[in-house]
Scaffold this active site. Structure first.
Site, PDB file in Angstrom:
ATOM      1  N   ARG A  78      37.277  44.224  35.250  1.00 16.26           N
ATOM      2  CA  ARG A  78      37.343  43.416  36.474  1.00 16.26           C
ATOM      3  C   ARG A  78      38.745  43.544  37.062  1.00 16.26           C
ATOM      4  O   ARG A  78      39.732  43.200  36.396  1.00 16.26           O
ATOM      5  CB  ARG A  78      37.035  41.951  36.138  1.00 16.26           C
ATOM      6  N   HIS A 122      41.550  37.957  45.571  1.00 12.84           N
ATOM      7  CA  HIS A 122      42.233  37.243  44.486  1.00 12.84           C
ATOM      8  C   HIS A 122      43.608  36.830  45.027  1.00 12.84           C
ATOM      9  O   HIS A 122      44.643  37.272  44.547  1.00 12.84           O
ATOM     10  CB  HIS A 122      42.321  38.123  43.242  1.00 12.84           C
ATOM     11  N   GLU A 167      38.413  32.018  42.156  1.00 19.40           N
ATOM     12  CA  GLU A 167      38.932  30.647  42.027  1.00 19.40           C
ATOM     13  C   GLU A 167      39.332  30.016  43.354  1.00 19.40           C
ATOM     14  O   GLU A 167      40.516  29.680  43.561  1.00 19.40           O
ATOM     15  CB  GLU A 167      40.132  30.626  41.066  1.00 19.40           C
ATOM     16  N   ASN A 293      35.575  31.266  35.057  1.00 22.60           N
ATOM     17  CA  ASN A 293      36.919  31.406  34.493  1.00 22.60           C
ATOM     18  C   ASN A 293      37.215  30.115  33.746  1.00 22.60           C
ATOM     19  O   ASN A 293      37.281  29.051  34.365  1.00 22.60           O
ATOM     20  CB  ASN A 293      37.957  31.607  35.601  1.00 22.60           C
ATOM     21  N   TYR A 295      39.645  27.962  31.059  1.00 19.21           N
ATOM     22  CA  TYR A 295      40.902  27.831  30.316  1.00 19.21           C
ATOM     23  C   TYR A 295      40.984  26.536  29.522  1.00 19.21           C
ATOM     24  O   TYR A 295      41.411  26.540  28.376  1.00 19.21           O
ATOM     25  CB  TYR A 295      42.097  27.954  31.279  1.00 19.21           C
ATOM     26  N   GLU A 354      37.007  35.238  33.205  1.00 13.62           N
ATOM     27  CA  GLU A 354      38.378  35.085  32.684  1.00 13.62           C
ATOM     28  C   GLU A 354      38.340  34.092  31.523  1.00 13.62           C
ATOM     29  O   GLU A 354      37.674  33.057  31.610  1.00 13.62           O
ATOM     30  CB  GLU A 354      39.355  34.522  33.731  1.00 13.62           C
TER      31      GLU A 354
HETATM   32  O1  IFM Z   1      46.725  34.613  36.171  1.00 13.68           O
HETATM   33  C1  IFM Z   1      45.746  33.722  36.558  1.00 13.68           C
HETATM   34  C2  IFM Z   1      44.678  34.421  37.371  1.00 13.68           C
HETATM   35  O2  IFM Z   1      45.203  35.061  38.479  1.00 13.68           O
HETATM   36  C3  IFM Z   1      43.648  33.432  37.850  1.00 13.68           C
HETATM   37  N1  IFM Z   1      43.148  32.634  36.752  1.00 13.68           N
HETATM   38  C4  IFM Z   1      44.094  32.037  35.854  1.00 13.68           C
HETATM   39  C5  IFM Z   1      45.089  33.071  35.366  1.00 13.68           C
HETATM   40  C6  IFM Z   1      46.109  32.418  34.413  1.00 13.68           C
HETATM   41  O3  IFM Z   1      46.840  31.442  35.082  1.00 13.68           O
END
Ligand code: IFM
Length: 448
Positions: A78, A122, A167, A293, A295, A354
């Site tokens: 990606r 992005h 995002e 994505n 985290y 992600e």
């Molecule tokens: O680096 C970023 C990415 O560009 C978008 N998602 C989160 C990542 C980590 O902060």
């Protein structure tokens, strides 16, 4: 932590990057300036005054980077396309030299047996469009559809699936509400027309892709939101935050309506941005895959003072990444089940587009990253066992790179260490771990 996971035979393994974070070559071959070039040049905007002017020099070193991907045995890669490299002022004449870079990249990926998965946006909006209002200007959505047309017409013969946006929550909030990312606006909730125009852009571009027989995905940064206590006040604050972070970006696409944003003081028409017919344009094309994505989860309490209708509070007693993000892998399992329960049949197959972490004192023996990935893959595999349709996992990120306002050195997310002075790439322990994991999955999946 296990290093094998019960996942379908055709589960796809990948890694992700983004143009401004790795390409460099910002003034080469006719590329126009993006909002990030302009923002990063502002004193104090980015840690240590870093910019993405060189970053990982991927524009020149992509063959070496594809060799690293091949070494991992990736199924998919990606990356994002730099809009100002293709259309230097965001619209009008196409820059053939810029477009040719993505031709070369795609062909080299295909030669290496890796499926390209491009993201069209992005965060590096052409500065010329920002000068006209950026995502606060409805026209930007129509310029995006034209750009999507250029890309689909050029690469659609070799690239079957596309991600429209990355995002939109983060871009809207950091870029337009808080001003910590480009373009650096501080509009608080009045930033939300930028969210609507991005969603409109997504819908228009999804139609462009579908008209050409291509698949359209959208990558959202989603977080399971938990109230700090069972009190009615904390619960209401958590619901308000959930509407802003998650549902604002998934409900219109999947359900054809916006969530109730009244707790944020945002009117139903998002300050006049939502025109009659817009929701249909966003919803009707349908989504072929939801990019997730992930985290961290978010804990929310009732506000302690005037201002926002919620307070974001820390989750104590769990490890935290170098960014200070709480590490709670079970939250990924919870989020995936919540999505299944909330959207039901409207939920398309999910791909994790992600997931990864920055590690303090990141070095080549990066054990915490391996633990992070293994624990999240374990959570993902449990969601698959619970019936959630998850097609693939793209780790963030292939390379250490330009981490936006944090610059180049402080938040390293890569499976491959990059020495930014020499551009030397050194695979970390997580690279070898991921390579072996992919190989073992593939070996188990082969017919015996
Ligand atoms: O680096 C970023 C990415 O560009 C978008 N998602 C989160 C990542 C980590 O902060």
């Amino acid at each position: 932590m296990p290093d094998r996971f019960d996942l379908p035979a055709d589960f796809r393994w990948g890694a992700a990057t983004a143009a401004y974070q790795i390409e460099g070559a910002v003034e080469e071959d006719g590329r126009g300036p993006s909002v990030w070039d302009v923002f990063a040049a502002r004193p104090g905007a980015v840690r240590d005054g870093h910019t993405g002017a060189v970053a990982c020099d991927h524009y020149h070193r992509y063959p070496e980077d594809i060799a690293l991907m091949r070494g991992l045995g990736l199924d998919g890669y990606r990356f994002s396309v730099s809009w100002p490299r293709v259309l230097p002022t965001g619209a009008g004449a196409v820059n053939g030299a810029g477009l040719a870079f993505y031709d070369r990249l795609v062909d080299a990926l295909l030669d290496a047996g890796i499926t390209p998965l491009p993201t069209l946006f992005h965060w590096d909006l052409p500065q010329a469009l920002e000068d006209e209002g950026g995502w606060l200007n409805r026209d930007t959505a129509y310029r995006f559809a034209e750009y999507a047309t250029v890309m689909a017409d050029r690469l659609g013969d070799r690239v079957p699936a596309w991600i429209t946006l990355n995002e939109p929550f983060v871009h809207t909030v950091y870029g337009y509400a808080l001003g910590t990312h480009a373009p650096g606006r501080t509009l608080m909730f009045e930033a939300l027309p930028a969210a609507h125009h991005q969603l409109l852009a997504h819908g228009l571009a999804a139609s462009v892709l579908h008209d050409r027989g291509l698949l359209a995905m959208l990558s959202n940064n989603l977080t399971p939101v938990e109230p700090a206590s069972p009190s009615a006040e904390d619960t209401a604050a958590a619901e308000a935050y959930d509407a802003l972070h998650n549902r604002l970006f998934t409900d219109p696409v999947l359900l054809g309506r916006y969530p109730d944003l009244s707790a944020l003081g945002v009117p139903d028409d998002i300050f006049g941005a939502v025109h009659p017919g817009d929701i249909d344009l966003i919803h009707t094309p349908g989504l072929d895959g939801l990019g997730l994505n992930f985290y961290n989860p978010t804990r929310v309490a009732a506000p302690t003072g005037p201002g926002l209708p919620f307070d974001l509070v820390d989750i104590p007693d769990v490890p935290h990444t170098a960014f200070g993000w709480p590490v709670v892998p079970e939250a990924l399992h919870r989020l995936l089940l919540n999505l299944r329960d909330l959207y039901g049949k409207a939920l398309p197959p999910i791909t994790i587009t992600e997931n990864g972490c920055s590690v303090t004192e990141d070095t080549v023996p990066d054990r915490p990253r391996i633990d992070f990935m293994a624990a999240h893959l374990d959570a993902l595999a449990r969601a698959v066992a619970d019936g959630v349709d998850i097609r693939g996992y793209y780790t963030w990120s292939l390379l250490d790179n330009f981490e936006w306002a944090e610059g180049l050195f402080s938040q390293r997310f890569g499976l491959v260490h990059v020495d930014f002075a020499t551009q030397r790439r050194t695979p970390k322990a997580s690279y070898a771990w991921y390579r072996d994991l992919i190989a073992a999955h593939r070996a188990r999946s082969l017919p015996h």
